[in-house]
Design a protein around this motif. Structure first.
Motif, PDB file in Angstrom:
ATOM      1  N   MET A   1       0.845  -1.191   0.000  1.00 15.96           N
ATOM      2  CA  MET A   1       0.000   0.000   0.000  1.00 15.96           C
ATOM      3  C   MET A   1       0.883   1.244   0.000  1.00 15.96           C
ATOM      4  N   PHE A 151      -0.927  -4.375   4.438  1.00 11.17           N
ATOM      5  CA  PHE A 151      -2.363  -4.343   4.192  1.00 11.17           C
ATOM      6  C   PHE A 151      -3.116  -5.337   5.069  1.00 11.17           C
ATOM      7  N   LEU A 215      -3.420   1.232  -3.736  1.00  9.63           N
ATOM      8  CA  LEU A 215      -3.179  -0.171  -3.450  1.00  9.63           C
ATOM      9  C   LEU A 215      -2.122  -0.725  -4.386  1.00  9.63           C
ATOM     10  N   ASP A 219      -1.843  -6.560  -2.204  1.00 11.87           N
ATOM     11  CA  ASP A 219      -2.488  -6.005  -1.008  1.00 11.87           C
ATOM     12  C   ASP A 219      -3.765  -6.763  -0.643  1.00 11.87           C
TER      13      ASP A 219
END
Length: 280
Positions: A1, A151, A215, A219
């Motif tokens: 991320m 994440f 993202l 993730d």
């Protein structure tokens, strides 16, 4: 991320080095927090071991490591993202989203739901509308639950925010009173649907965050791994070697993954009615 250099939420309260003043003794106070933590994402068994006695908390200067400081900044960015996403979603529905506060603590913490230790895990307290997280849980995710990656921790924060969304939408007020009306086994079924809806809302947030382009590859897989790692069946197998389905309170690993991913696919509140779903 991709999170470094992005907005951090101002709704973060750092209580590291400040332990809860008094651990709850037996009686109704202890019972209430056990019920709340069981419903909202923690381990009531661990909590029961902590509320049988009385201890005095202490306040001491807390020196965070560089890794801890970075993790604090990370969860602050994640919280800011949830604020933006849910504010937009609520606005589209003609509603106003009220931001929750994220309390970072170490050891134990006092909330409107009572005092809890870090072994309870991250939890949300509807009484003060705050999320509580001991950042050491990140190490547990990686080592104990085998769910590494930033994440994975983002999913944890988003799940607890999902409980806040349930409070704002009135879902919590409908579920909690059922405790006094039905058997424990029947109530556990409500709890499972409640938790799976929070997983769904975490997926909704992830969908909108993906739309921002923040993202990275892998993730969503990290979040799914974390969701699977904390399924009731997986945890019970690890703890006792067998499962007791009627005691499930959060859902199986497969169910938690499924509802998170369903939220990620739909990206809307409307698709998350776990309480009327024919199949979980």
């Amino acid at each position: 991320m991709q999170w470094k250099g992005r907005r951090e939420s101002s709704n973060v309260e750092d209580r590291r080095g400040m332990s809860g003043k008094t651990m709850l003794g037996g009686g109704i106070g202890g019972i209430i927090i056990v019920l709340l933590v069981t419903l909202l994402g923690g381990n009531s068994g661990d909590l029961l071991n902590q509320i049988t006695g009385t201890v005095t908390g202490t306040n001491a200067p807390y020196e965070a490591t560089q890794e801890e400081q970075e993790l604090k900044e990370f969860v602050s960015v994640v919280l800011a993202d949830t604020e933006d996403v849910w504010s937009d979603i609520f606005k589209q529905r003609g509603m106003t989203y009220e931001n929750p506060t994220l309390v970072i603590y170490s050891g134990s913490v006092q909330s409107a739901c009572g005092t809890a230790g870090s072994s309870v895990g991250p939890f949300y307290c509807p009484g003060d509308r705050k999320l509580y997280i001991d950042l050491s849980f990140y190490d547990e995710l990686k080592q104990k639950f085998k769910a590494p990656g930033d994440f994975a921790m983002a999913y944890v924060v988003a799940h607890e925010v999902g409980h806040h969304v349930q409070t704002l939408l009135g879902t919590s007020d409908k579920v909690m009173p059922q405790r006094e009306k039905v058997s424990e086994a029947e109530y556990n079924k409500y709890s499972v649907r409640f938790e799976l809806q929070a997983d769904y809302y975490a997926g909704v947030w992830a969908k909108h965050d993906q739309g921002k382009g923040v993202l990275e590859e892998g993730d969503i897989e990290e979040a799914l791994t974390a969701a699977s790692a904390v399924g009731d069946d997986t945890l019970q197998k690890q703890a006792q070697g067998y499962v007791v389905p009627e005691s499930f309170t959060h859902g199986t690993s497969e169910q938690r993954k499924r509802w998170f991913y369903k939220g990620y696919q739909n990206g809307t509140i409307e698709g998350g009615d776990t309480f009327h779903a024919a199949q979980l």
